[in-house]
Scaffold this active site. Structure first.
Site, PDB file in Angstrom:
ATOM      1  N   CYS A   2       1.087  -1.163  -0.010  1.00 25.96           N
ATOM      2  CA  CYS A   2       0.044  -0.093   0.013  1.00 25.96           C
ATOM      3  C   CYS A   2       0.801   1.411   0.249  1.00 25.96           C
ATOM      4  CB  CYS A   2      -1.279   0.023   0.724  1.00 25.96           C
ATOM      5  SG  CYS A   2      -2.137  -0.938   1.262  1.00 25.96           S
ATOM      6  N   ARG A  27       3.317  -0.154  -5.026  1.00 29.81           N
ATOM      7  CA  ARG A  27       3.277  -0.542  -3.744  1.00 29.81           C
ATOM      8  C   ARG A  27       1.856  -1.638  -3.468  1.00 29.81           C
ATOM      9  NH1 ARG A  27       5.269   0.548   1.335  1.00 29.81           N
ATOM     10  NH2 ARG A  27       7.202   1.097   1.333  1.00 29.81           N
ATOM     11  N   TRP A  74      -3.098  -2.494  -1.417  1.00 26.50           N
ATOM     12  CA  TRP A  74      -3.041  -3.717  -1.679  1.00 26.50           C
ATOM     13  C   TRP A  74      -3.289  -5.067  -0.790  1.00 26.50           C
ATOM     14  CZ3 TRP A  74      -0.505  -8.431   0.965  1.00 26.50           C
ATOM     15  CH2 TRP A  74      -0.067  -9.521   0.184  1.00 26.50           C
ATOM     16  N   ASN A  98      -0.909   1.709   6.568  1.00 25.83           N
ATOM     17  CA  ASN A  98      -0.814   0.287   5.746  1.00 25.83           C
ATOM     18  C   ASN A  98       0.401  -0.480   6.240  1.00 25.83           C
ATOM     19  OD1 ASN A  98       1.652  -0.610   4.020  1.00 25.83           O
ATOM     20  ND2 ASN A  98       2.666   0.735   3.766  1.00 25.83           N
ATOM     21  N   GLY A  99       0.129  -2.087   6.170  1.00 32.13           N
ATOM     22  CA  GLY A  99       0.187  -2.467   7.127  1.00 32.13           C
ATOM     23  C   GLY A  99      -0.955  -3.804   7.824  1.00 32.13           C
ATOM     24  N   GLU A 483      14.236 -19.320 -10.011  1.00 34.17           N
ATOM     25  CA  GLU A 483      13.865 -17.953 -10.373  1.00 34.17           C
ATOM     26  C   GLU A 483      13.348 -17.913 -11.812  1.00 34.17           C
ATOM     27  OE1 GLU A 483      13.893 -14.972  -9.921  1.00 34.17           O
ATOM     28  OE2 GLU A 483      14.182 -13.524 -11.036  1.00 34.17           O
ATOM     29  N   LYS A 487       9.758 -16.578 -12.168  1.00 34.28           N
ATOM     30  CA  LYS A 487       9.257 -15.535 -13.388  1.00 34.28           C
ATOM     31  C   LYS A 487       7.941 -16.109 -14.140  1.00 34.28           C
ATOM     32  CE  LYS A 487      10.698 -12.367 -12.450  1.00 34.28           C
ATOM     33  NZ  LYS A 487      11.858 -12.037 -11.882  1.00 34.28           N
ATOM     34  N   GLU A 490       4.479 -16.169 -12.381  1.00 30.10           N
ATOM     35  CA  GLU A 490       3.960 -14.386 -11.339  1.00 30.10           C
ATOM     36  C   GLU A 490       3.625 -13.702 -12.633  1.00 30.10           C
ATOM     37  OE1 GLU A 490       7.005 -12.127  -9.233  1.00 30.10           O
ATOM     38  OE2 GLU A 490       8.535 -12.546 -11.461  1.00 30.10           O
ATOM     39  N   HIS A 506      13.380 -37.723  -6.871  1.00 32.37           N
ATOM     40  CA  HIS A 506      13.024 -37.587  -5.699  1.00 32.37           C
ATOM     41  C   HIS A 506      11.529 -37.590  -5.471  1.00 32.37           C
ATOM     42  CE1 HIS A 506      16.427 -39.202  -4.626  1.00 32.37           C
ATOM     43  NE2 HIS A 506      17.338 -38.297  -4.542  1.00 32.37           N
ATOM     44  N   LYS A 605       5.114  -3.976  -5.801  1.00 33.58           N
ATOM     45  CA  LYS A 605       6.653  -4.169  -5.874  1.00 33.58           C
ATOM     46  C   LYS A 605       7.334  -4.120  -4.485  1.00 33.58           C
ATOM     47  CE  LYS A 605      10.427  -3.605  -8.927  1.00 33.58           C
ATOM     48  NZ  LYS A 605      10.551  -4.605  -9.121  1.00 33.58           N
TER      49      LYS A 605
HETATM   50  C1  F6R Z   1       9.424 -11.149  -8.218  1.00 38.85           C
HETATM   51  C2  F6R Z   1       9.828 -10.198  -7.307  1.00 38.85           C
HETATM   52  C3  F6R Z   1      10.438 -10.549  -5.572  1.00 38.85           C
HETATM   53  C4  F6R Z   1      11.120  -9.726  -4.971  1.00 38.85           C
HETATM   54  C5  F6R Z   1      10.615  -9.878  -3.807  1.00 38.85           C
HETATM   55  C6  F6R Z   1      12.080  -9.017  -2.942  1.00 38.85           C
HETATM   56  O1  F6R Z   1       9.975 -11.106  -9.728  1.00 38.85           O
HETATM   57  O2  F6R Z   1      10.456  -8.577  -7.302  1.00 38.85           O
HETATM   58  O3  F6R Z   1      10.297 -11.737  -5.231  1.00 38.85           O
HETATM   59  O4  F6R Z   1      12.577 -10.031  -5.190  1.00 38.85           O
HETATM   60  O5  F6R Z   1       9.445  -9.408  -3.362  1.00 38.85           O
HETATM   61  O6  F6R Z   1      11.849  -7.903  -2.729  1.00 38.85           O
HETATM   62  P1  F6R Z   1      12.806  -6.703  -2.380  1.00 38.85           P
HETATM   63  O7  F6R Z   1      14.229  -7.396  -3.289  1.00 38.85           O
HETATM   64  O8  F6R Z   1      12.574  -5.728  -2.999  1.00 38.85           O
HETATM   65  O9  F6R Z   1      13.847  -7.661  -0.668  1.00 38.85           O
END
Ligand code: F6R
Length: 610
Positions: A2, A27, A74, A98-99, A483, A487, A490, A506, A605
């Site tokens: 948020c 956010r 969010w 927020n929180g 990773e 990607k 998400e 396994h 983000k």
């Molecule tokens: C995936 C992604 C998230 C962030 C995670 C940590 O594409 O962006 O998994 O890597 O939320 O975020 P930071 O690096 O800002 O602590």
């Protein structure tokens, strides 16, 4: 998550709040709203969906007042909808939050028992009820916030206004970030600097358990117990970049393409090209003293940053022979970790605000152990708190899915591991210089793998028909498999699992049939032959292979439906090359499915809730 903004000043509050919310939309983007003074009262406008919906609704709405608050959400408690959107207004008190209020069930039950009419499913509205009730007794917005705080449990920040006090804003922080920008005749409170810096560079950092009271042009800072706090306003240096797509259809594609430059840019402050040595002074004046005493490193991070930490584990252990453990921040702090002062705790975070990572860092600091950050956002909570710091230096990452911050982290981990190797005399002068040379010469190799953009654009239609994806790799390629799967999950909302190639037999091997794509990351390194055997096992069960290997590897080519060749590189740098096609693949599959690549559903983000 948020984004929250509060404004008092001579400018049009609607414009300042909306520009702040735009800067904070990363956010959360499921709904948004504002509450701004107008003709003696407060007018509230809220909308479900992205900020542009709210913007549309506000187009012809004007406000006469100087003060207001705004929020981009969010969802935690209550589905994304207009009735759950902030601000929440109760008897003239409007609040953004927020929180999480952890004891919201008890508060709700008490409020219901005493006849409160609750309009939303959020925990946030309950705080507005409590403050509105308290205000009737205290006749002071500030006092009513102080009175309510002891009743609330959790990590949260709030910003509150009341119809009765048109020049006042009261905010409280415990957990999610909150800053005050002190302008000329104006005060702006926001979750992040980005929302403030277009108006002022004079920043007051609000720490946990502190209350800020804006009263017109004045402001005062208090502890949550009401004790006045004196703190200097800091003048920050900030070069505001323009968030522009520069002709790319999405920020994510632009950020993928920026990587040859951003990886080079990340390196630049740490390499002295004339002397062919690493420059680590910017980590801290005490860097040598701290690092020479370290006999173990624990890396703590979340998500993509956690995967870069996993690569770091291989790099540091191989190049510097220092034992490394990697921890998920969300697990680390709840299992009473044994924190030692001879261990360096390395926190990796693009945003520098991830709640779990910050909480883990605070725990380590309480125990007096050395802390280091690898982060992108300067002046973020993480950046301001640690002993040693390295910057990803990849400019703003706007796409919610992390790309260039990941590759910047990987190159910095190479630099750090090389430095430690030399410091601990595991690398001799010749090896040290050779490794620096490799690192410096590396970024242009990334250009070659960007060519896979057109390949994935044309195969996305075919790829999206698979029922699922199993990403496999070994050694440094294992985190890259994880990773790649993250990607795709998400962005394309498809079933994708990352697995260590050696672990497949396994369990996950049971998933394999003709409808399952196996994405194997296997550049030529010391575990290549092992991965190849695992791939044979997958092929024998009908799996359709997309293989990423070094140059024209005939053995892999024979097994693959699609073979993607990487330029020849040192094992320590292969992860950076291998991840780029996986980023492009996720991007194109998502785009071909018609999804919002830059703002995937349910994500944000900066993850500032636990
Ligand atoms: C995936 C992604 C998230 C962030 C995670 C940590 O594409 O962006 O998994 O890597 O939320 O975020 P930071 O690096 O800002 O602590």
């Amino acid at each position: 998550m948020c984004g929250i903004v509060g404004y008092y000043g001579h400018q049009n509050p609607k414009n300042v709040i909306m520009s702040g919310l735009k800067a904070l939309e990363y956010r959360g983007y499921d709904s948004a709203g504002v509450a701004i003074f107008d003709k003696g009262g407060v007018k509230r406008v809220r909308a479900e969906g992205k900020l542009e919906k709210l913007e549309g609704q506000l187009k012809n709405v004007n406000f006469t007042g100087h003060t207001g608050i705004g929020h981009t959400r969010w969802a935690t408690h209550g589905i994304p909808s207009e009735r759950n959107a902030h601000p929440h207004t109760v008897d003239g008190v409007s609040l953004v939050h927020n929180g999480i209020i952890e004891n919201y069930v008890e508060i709700k039950n008490e409020l219901l028992k005493s006849g409160a009419k609750i309009q939303s499913d959020t925990d946030s509205e309950l705080v507005a009820h409590l403050i509105a009730r308290s205000l009737k007794k205290t006749k002071s917005l500030l006092k009513s916030v102080f009175a309510v705080l002891p009743k609330l449990k959790g990590a949260f920040s709030i910003v509150v206004i009341s119809e009765e006090y048109p020049d006042e804003i009261v905010a409280f922080k415990n957990g999610p970030p909150l800053l005050l920008g002190v302008g000329k005749g104006e005060n702006i409170i926001a979750s992040d600097l980005q929302a403030i810096v277009p108006y002022t560079k004079n920043i007051l950092y609000i720490e946990d358990n502190e209350v800020i009271h804006v009263d017109g042009k004045e402001y005062a800072l208090y502890s949550h117990k009401g004790k006045k706090i004196k703190r200097k306003v800091e003048k920050i240096q900030w070069n505001q970049e323009k968030a522009e797509k520069q002709g790319y259809p999405h920020f994510m594609l632009k950020e993928i393409y920026e990587q040859p430059r951003t990886v080079a840019q990340a390196l630049q402050p740490y390499v002295d090209l004339e002397k062919m040595q690493l420059k680590m002074e910017s980590l801290s004046p005490k860097y040598e003293d701290i690092l020479s005493k370290v006999n173990r490193i624990v890396v703590v991070a979340c998500g993509t940053s956690y995967y870069s930490g996993m690569v770091g584990e291989y790099l540091i252990e191989k190049l510097a022979k220092i034992p490394v453990e990697i921890e998920l921040a969300s697990e680390f702090r709840y299992r009473q970790p044994i924190i030692s002062k001879s261990t360096l705790y390395l926190f990796i975070s693009q945003s520098g605000e991830t709640a779990d990572t910050i909480a883990a860092m605070k725990l380590v600091k309480e125990h007096g152990a050395p802390t280091m950050a690898l982060c992108n956002v300067r002046l973020s909570t993480l950046d301001r708190s640690v002993d040693l710091k390295m910057y990803m230096n990849c400019d703003s990452e706007i796409g919610v899915a992390s790309t260039k911050a990941f590759t910047s982290s990987l190159i910095l981990l190479n630099v750090f591991a090389t430095y430690l190797g030399y410091l601990k005399q595991e690398l001799n002068q010749k090896e040290y210089v050779e490794q620096i040379r490799r690192i410096v010469d590396f970024p242009s190799l990334i250009d070659k793998v960007l060519a896979y953009n057109s390949f994935f654009k044309s195969t996305a239609e075919q790829l999206k028909k698979f029922k699922g994806f199993l990403y496999i790799g070994r050694g440094v390629s294992y985190p890259i498999a994880l990773e790649g799967a993250l990607k795709l999950k998400e962005l394309a909302y498809m079933h994708a699992e990352g697995y260590s190639a050696g672990e497949m037999k396994h369990g996950p091997i049971a998933l394999i049939d003709k409808k399952m794509a196996i994405v194997v990351v296997a550049p030529e390194d010391d575990v290549f032959e092992k991965t190849l055997s695992n791939l044979e096992e997958a092929c024998a069960r009908g799996g359709q292979v997309i293989a990423i290997g070094t140059e024209q590897n005939e053995k892999m080519k024979k097994l693959a439906l699609h073979y993607l060749s990487l330029p020849q590189a040192h094992w320590s740098l292969n992860p950076i090359l291998a991840v780029v096609p996986l980023q492009l693949m996720a991007y194109h599959v998502s785009d071909s499915l018609g999804y919002d690549v830059d703002q995937p559903r349910n994500l944000a983000k900066s993850v500032t809730v636990e």
